[in-house]
Each structure stands twice: as structure tokens, then as C-alpha cells.
Design a protein around this motif. Structure first.
Motif, mmCIF file in Angstrom:
data_model
loop_
_atom_site.group_PDB
_atom_site.id
_atom_site.type_symbol
_atom_site.label_atom_id
_atom_site.label_comp_id
_atom_site.label_asym_id
_atom_site.label_seq_id
_atom_site.Cartn_x
_atom_site.Cartn_y
_atom_site.Cartn_z
ATOM 1 N N GLY A 95 0.807 -1.210 0.000
ATOM 2 C CA GLY A 95 0.000 0.000 0.000
ATOM 3 C C GLY A 95 0.837 1.256 0.000
ATOM 4 N N ASP A 96 0.408 2.246 0.782
ATOM 5 C CA ASP A 96 1.042 3.562 0.778
ATOM 6 C C ASP A 96 1.842 3.806 2.058
ATOM 7 N N GLY A 97 2.711 4.803 2.014
ATOM 8 C CA GLY A 97 3.383 5.301 3.207
ATOM 9 C C GLY A 97 4.094 4.224 3.995
ATOM 10 N N ILE A 98 3.788 4.172 5.305
ATOM 11 C CA ILE A 98 4.496 3.233 6.181
ATOM 12 C C ILE A 98 4.112 1.785 5.936
ATOM 13 N N GLY A 99 3.100 1.552 5.110
ATOM 14 C CA GLY A 99 2.778 0.179 4.749
ATOM 15 C C GLY A 99 3.973 -0.535 4.132
ATOM 16 N N LYS A 100 4.805 0.222 3.430
ATOM 17 C CA LYS A 100 5.989 -0.355 2.788
ATOM 18 C C LYS A 100 7.055 -0.775 3.809
ATOM 19 N N GLU A 101 6.912 -0.320 5.056
ATOM 20 C CA GLU A 101 7.879 -0.664 6.097
ATOM 21 C C GLU A 101 7.330 -1.699 7.071
ATOM 22 N N VAL A 102 6.053 -1.569 7.431
ATOM 23 C CA VAL A 102 5.508 -2.465 8.457
ATOM 24 C C VAL A 102 5.089 -3.816 7.893
ATOM 25 N N GLN A 118 -3.302 5.844 1.720
ATOM 26 C CA GLN A 118 -3.402 7.294 1.878
ATOM 27 C C GLN A 118 -4.550 7.771 1.005
ATOM 28 N N SER A 119 -5.617 8.254 1.632
ATOM 29 C CA SER A 119 -6.793 8.689 0.888
ATOM 30 C C SER A 119 -6.808 10.200 0.744
ATOM 31 N N PRO A 120 -7.279 10.703 -0.389
ATOM 32 C CA PRO A 120 -7.367 12.154 -0.566
ATOM 33 C C PRO A 120 -8.398 12.758 0.365
ATOM 34 N N ALA A 121 -8.177 14.004 0.774
ATOM 35 C CA ALA A 121 -9.085 14.669 1.718
ATOM 36 C C ALA A 121 -10.302 15.258 1.021
ATOM 37 N N HIS A 122 -10.358 15.166 -0.292
ATOM 38 C CA HIS A 122 -11.493 15.686 -1.051
ATOM 39 C C HIS A 122 -11.841 14.678 -2.143
ATOM 40 N N LYS A 123 -12.994 14.847 -2.746
ATOM 41 C CA LYS A 123 -13.433 13.913 -3.782
ATOM 42 C C LYS A 123 -12.512 14.007 -4.998
ATOM 43 N N VAL A 124 -12.012 12.856 -5.437
ATOM 44 C CA VAL A 124 -11.192 12.770 -6.648
ATOM 45 C C VAL A 124 -11.936 11.882 -7.635
ATOM 46 N N GLU A 125 -12.219 12.424 -8.804
ATOM 47 C CA GLU A 125 -12.983 11.696 -9.801
ATOM 48 C C GLU A 125 -12.313 10.358 -10.139
ATOM 49 N N GLY A 126 -13.092 9.293 -10.009
ATOM 50 C CA GLY A 126 -12.597 7.968 -10.364
ATOM 51 C C GLY A 126 -11.953 7.207 -9.225
ATOM 52 N N PRO A 130 -3.550 -3.726 9.363
ATOM 53 C CA PRO A 130 -3.496 -2.872 10.544
ATOM 54 C C PRO A 130 -4.466 -1.713 10.357
ATOM 55 N N VAL A 131 -5.008 -1.211 11.449
ATOM 56 C CA VAL A 131 -6.030 -0.176 11.367
ATOM 57 C C VAL A 131 -5.431 1.197 11.064
ATOM 58 N N HIS A 132 -4.164 1.392 11.393
ATOM 59 C CA HIS A 132 -3.577 2.724 11.245
ATOM 60 C C HIS A 132 -3.506 3.175 9.787
ATOM 61 N N GLY A 133 -3.253 4.462 9.603
ATOM 62 C CA GLY A 133 -3.133 5.026 8.271
ATOM 63 C C GLY A 133 -1.721 4.932 7.722
ATOM 64 N N SER A 134 -1.488 5.683 6.647
ATOM 65 C CA SER A 134 -0.212 5.604 5.942
ATOM 66 C C SER A 134 0.877 6.465 6.565
ATOM 67 N N ALA A 135 0.494 7.358 7.501
ATOM 68 C CA ALA A 135 1.453 8.189 8.245
ATOM 69 C C ALA A 135 2.530 8.797 7.346
ATOM 70 N N PRO A 136 2.156 9.632 6.389
ATOM 71 C CA PRO A 136 3.157 10.171 5.459
ATOM 72 C C PRO A 136 4.232 11.014 6.138
ATOM 73 N N ASP A 137 3.935 11.529 7.340
ATOM 74 C CA ASP A 137 4.923 12.370 8.032
ATOM 75 C C ASP A 137 6.146 11.583 8.493
ATOM 76 N N ILE A 138 5.988 10.256 8.679
ATOM 77 C CA ILE A 138 7.145 9.459 9.111
ATOM 78 C C ILE A 138 7.540 8.402 8.089
ATOM 79 N N ALA A 139 6.813 8.326 6.989
ATOM 80 C CA ALA A 139 7.104 7.305 5.988
ATOM 81 C C ALA A 139 8.528 7.452 5.471
ATOM 82 N N GLY A 140 9.212 6.331 5.364
ATOM 83 C CA GLY A 140 10.568 6.322 4.835
ATOM 84 C C GLY A 140 11.655 6.618 5.848
ATOM 85 N N LYS A 141 11.274 6.893 7.086
ATOM 86 C CA LYS A 141 12.259 7.235 8.119
ATOM 87 C C LYS A 141 12.704 6.012 8.938
ATOM 88 N N GLY A 142 12.042 4.873 8.735
ATOM 89 C CA GLY A 142 12.430 3.668 9.454
ATOM 90 C C GLY A 142 12.006 3.642 10.901
#
Length: 339
Positions: free
Chosen positions: A10-17, A71-79, A262-274
Motif C-alpha cells: 500500500g502507501d506510506g508506512i505500509g511499505k515498512e511495516v 493514503q486517501s485524498p481529503a477531497h473527492k477525486v474523480e474515479g 493494521p487499522v492505522h493510516g499511511s502516516a506520510p509524516d514518518i514514511a521512509g524514516k524507518g
């Protein structure tokens, strides 16, 4: 027997956990064969779809999948359509299982052990929304079929886990037709499946009362079965007692297919930091091992190793893992305690 697992980081920290969780699973079940697939927001940006048909086909072929984060967009994205909702509905993953169990050093109380069983395919998440001028309407869909099979899933959990009570959570006093159908359908399943010699009990709790009980009497709750939106909210609330949503595992079950996440989100603020905490992913993988592959002792080993690692090795302070603790350190601590 070779166990096949579709791995969707998936997205973000999913690539680490998710890789951390796979390492743990392969330690206790060495024959696990992994097949990678993609889904999520990054997948949508690249391919114009959040869950490609090839990913759904791979999950069907493997019958089990471990999904990281989206990681879901905060507004409607077509498609764009939520990846996890797409998987739940396309694969008919009708039961969402959320165990809430105290973790050493992280939970505010040591005596919490409940399971929330949530209907996963309909309710207010059925996707039936429309707008007419200044009025927006969302249709809440409750069917006898979906209510009956989630009731059966809850009964099976009570029996297989030697639990003591099943609580039907609803709001039939205000929604007598929809929640009334849900309650009556679950009651009918219980009447059919509960043997007279079995000692577990059944009760009903209005959803607002259930929310209050989760706050002030969580130790008195055991297995709760409820509708989609109610289950979503109550399980997130209850996660507080197990260290928060960042540590919460879950699994989406169908008749022959399962996706653990896991229930948590993608946490982009810490993604890639290990420094992403892999415990929720590891415990989600343990649910897959337990409920799909029926490897009870191996699932017990994983869950016990997490608890022992929290006691002996993982640095905890003020009811949280010390910020900055690396993903690798936590993963290795769990691996150190596997038999």
C-alpha cells in the motif's frame, strides 16, 4: 502444505511495516510463499485505479492477503474509490474482526479482552449517496442475508474462542425497521446455533450505551456484533484500551478469502524514516494465521512474542513506545521472542 500470501504494502508506512510482519510470519511458518500486488492511492495515481483487477485476482488465487495502509485524498477525486472498501465489497469480505486486548506497558488497563465483529459490506458504507440541490442523502442498507451471516461469524467466534457472552449492538429503538431487521436476524442465528448445554450468554446493547460501556466498563464486554458504521466507530474507540489505533490489528473475512490489515493510516509524516511501529501489522498477520490457516499455536507464538518483547526489550515510556524507536528494533525484538 504451502501457505500462499498476497502481500500488498500500500502507501506510506505500509511499505515498512508489512515486510516486518511477513518476516515474523515466515519465522513461525517457514513455507509461506508470498506474491506481491499493489493497491492504494499511489497505485491510483500511477494506474488510474486503486485496486487493479490483477490484485483482486491474486488475492482470490492466494485466498489470503496482508494489506498495509492507504493514503486517501481529503477531497473527492474523480474515479477514486477507497482501496480497502473496494476489496471488502469486491471479494465479499463481510466480517471485520477487531480484537481489543491489553498490551504490556501500553494499555491503560491490564484486563481488557474484547472482540468487535462488524458487518463489512453494507449499512451506510453501501455507497448509495445522491444530492438534490441542498439536500444530500445516504442510504443505509441492511439485509437479512448480511445480518444473518455476520451473526453466524460472531457465534463461531464465541464458540471457537470459548468466550462467555455475545452482545448485539444496535439502535432499533430509533431505527426499528433497519436495525430491527439486523437484531432479529442475528437473534435467529443464535437461536439456531446455540446448544442448550452451552453456557455463554446473549444480550442486547443500544449503540450509545455500548459506547459508554467501552469507556467505563470495558472489562465487562466480551464479543460485540454490530452494523458497519457502528462497528467502525466503536472499534476505533475501544482501541484506546489496547494502546491506540496505531497498535490495532484487524482482519476482513469472507467465506473463502481474507485480507488482514493494521487499522492505522499511511502516516506520510514518518514514511521512509524507518521508525514506523510494525506491531499492528504483526498482530494483523497473527489473525490471518489463526483464522485463515487455522495455525492456532503459531498465532499464539506471535502474539506472545509481541507481549514479551514489550516487557523485555522494546522501550516504553508514559504508555507509549519511545518515539524514534526503529521499525527494525521492534521487529527484531519480536523475532527474538519467537520459540
Amino acid at each position: 502444505m504451502t501457505h500462499r500470501l498476497c502481500v500488498i504494502e500500500g502507501d506510506g508506512i505500509g511499505k515498512e511495516v508489512i515486510p516486518a510482519a511477513v518476516r515474523v510470519v515466515q519465522t513461525v511458518i517457514p513455507d509461506v510463499q508470498t506474491i506481491s500486488a499493489e493497491a492504494g492511492w499511489e497505485c491510483f495515481q500511477k494506474r488510474g485505479i486503486s485496486v487493479p483487477q490483477s490484485t483482486l485476482d491474486t488475492i482470490r488465487d492466494c485466498r489470503t492477503a496482508l494489506f498495509g495502509a492507504v493514503q486517501s485524498p481529503a477531497h473527492k477525486v474523480e474515479g477514486y474509490r477507497s482501496a480497502i472498501i473496494t476489496m471488502r465489497q469486491s471479494l465479499d469480505l463481510y466480517a471485520n474482526i477487531r480484537p481489543i486486548k491489553s498490551l504490556p506497558g501500553l494499555s491503560p488497563r491490564p484486563d481488557i479482552d474484547m472482540i468487535i465483529v462488524r458487518e463489512n459490506t453494507e449499512g451506510l458504507y453501501s455507497g448509495r449517496e445522491h444530492v438534490d440541490g441542498d439536500t444530500a442523502i445516504a442510504e443505509r442498507v441492511i439485509t437479512r442475508k448480511a445480518s444473518t451471516r455476520i451473526g453466524k461469524s460472531a457465534v463461531d467466534l464465541v464458540k471457537s474462542g470459548n468466550r462467555s457472552r455475545l452482545s448485539i449492538v444496535h439502535k432499533a429503538n430509533i431505527l426499528p425497521m433497519s436495525d430491527g431487521l439486523f437484531r432479529d436476524s442475528v437473534r435467529s442465528v443464535i437461536d439456531d446455533l446455540k446448544n442448550p448445554e452451552e453456557t455463554w450468554s446473549v444480550d442486547e446493547i443500544l449503540v450509545d450505551t455500548a459506547a459508554m460501556k467501552i469507556i467505563n466498563e470495558p472489562e465487562k464486554l466480551d464479543v460485540l456484533v454490530t452494523t458497519n458504521l457502528f462497528g467502525d466507530i466503536l472499534s476505533d474507540e475501544a482501541a484506546f484500551w489496547a494502546g491506540g489505533m496505531g497498535l490495532a490489528p484487524s482482519i476482513n473475512l469472507g467465506d473463502e478469502i481474507a485480507v488482514a490489515e493494521p487499522v492505522h493510516g499511511s502516516a506520510p509524516d514518518i514514511a521512509g524514516k524507518g521508525i514506523a511501529n510494525p506491531i499492528a501489522a504483526i498482530l494483523s498477520a497473527a489473525l490471518l494465521v489463526r483464522y485463515c490457516w487455522k495455525c492456532t499455536s503459531e498465532a499464539d507464538q506471535i502474539e506472545k512474542a509481541v507481549q514479551q518483547a514489550l516487557i523485555a526489550e522494546i522501550p516504553v515510556k508514559d504508555k507509549q513506545i519511545v518515539p524514534g524507536t526503529s521499525t527494525e528494533m521492534i521487529t527484531q525484538a519480536v523475532l527474538n521472542h519467537l520459540n
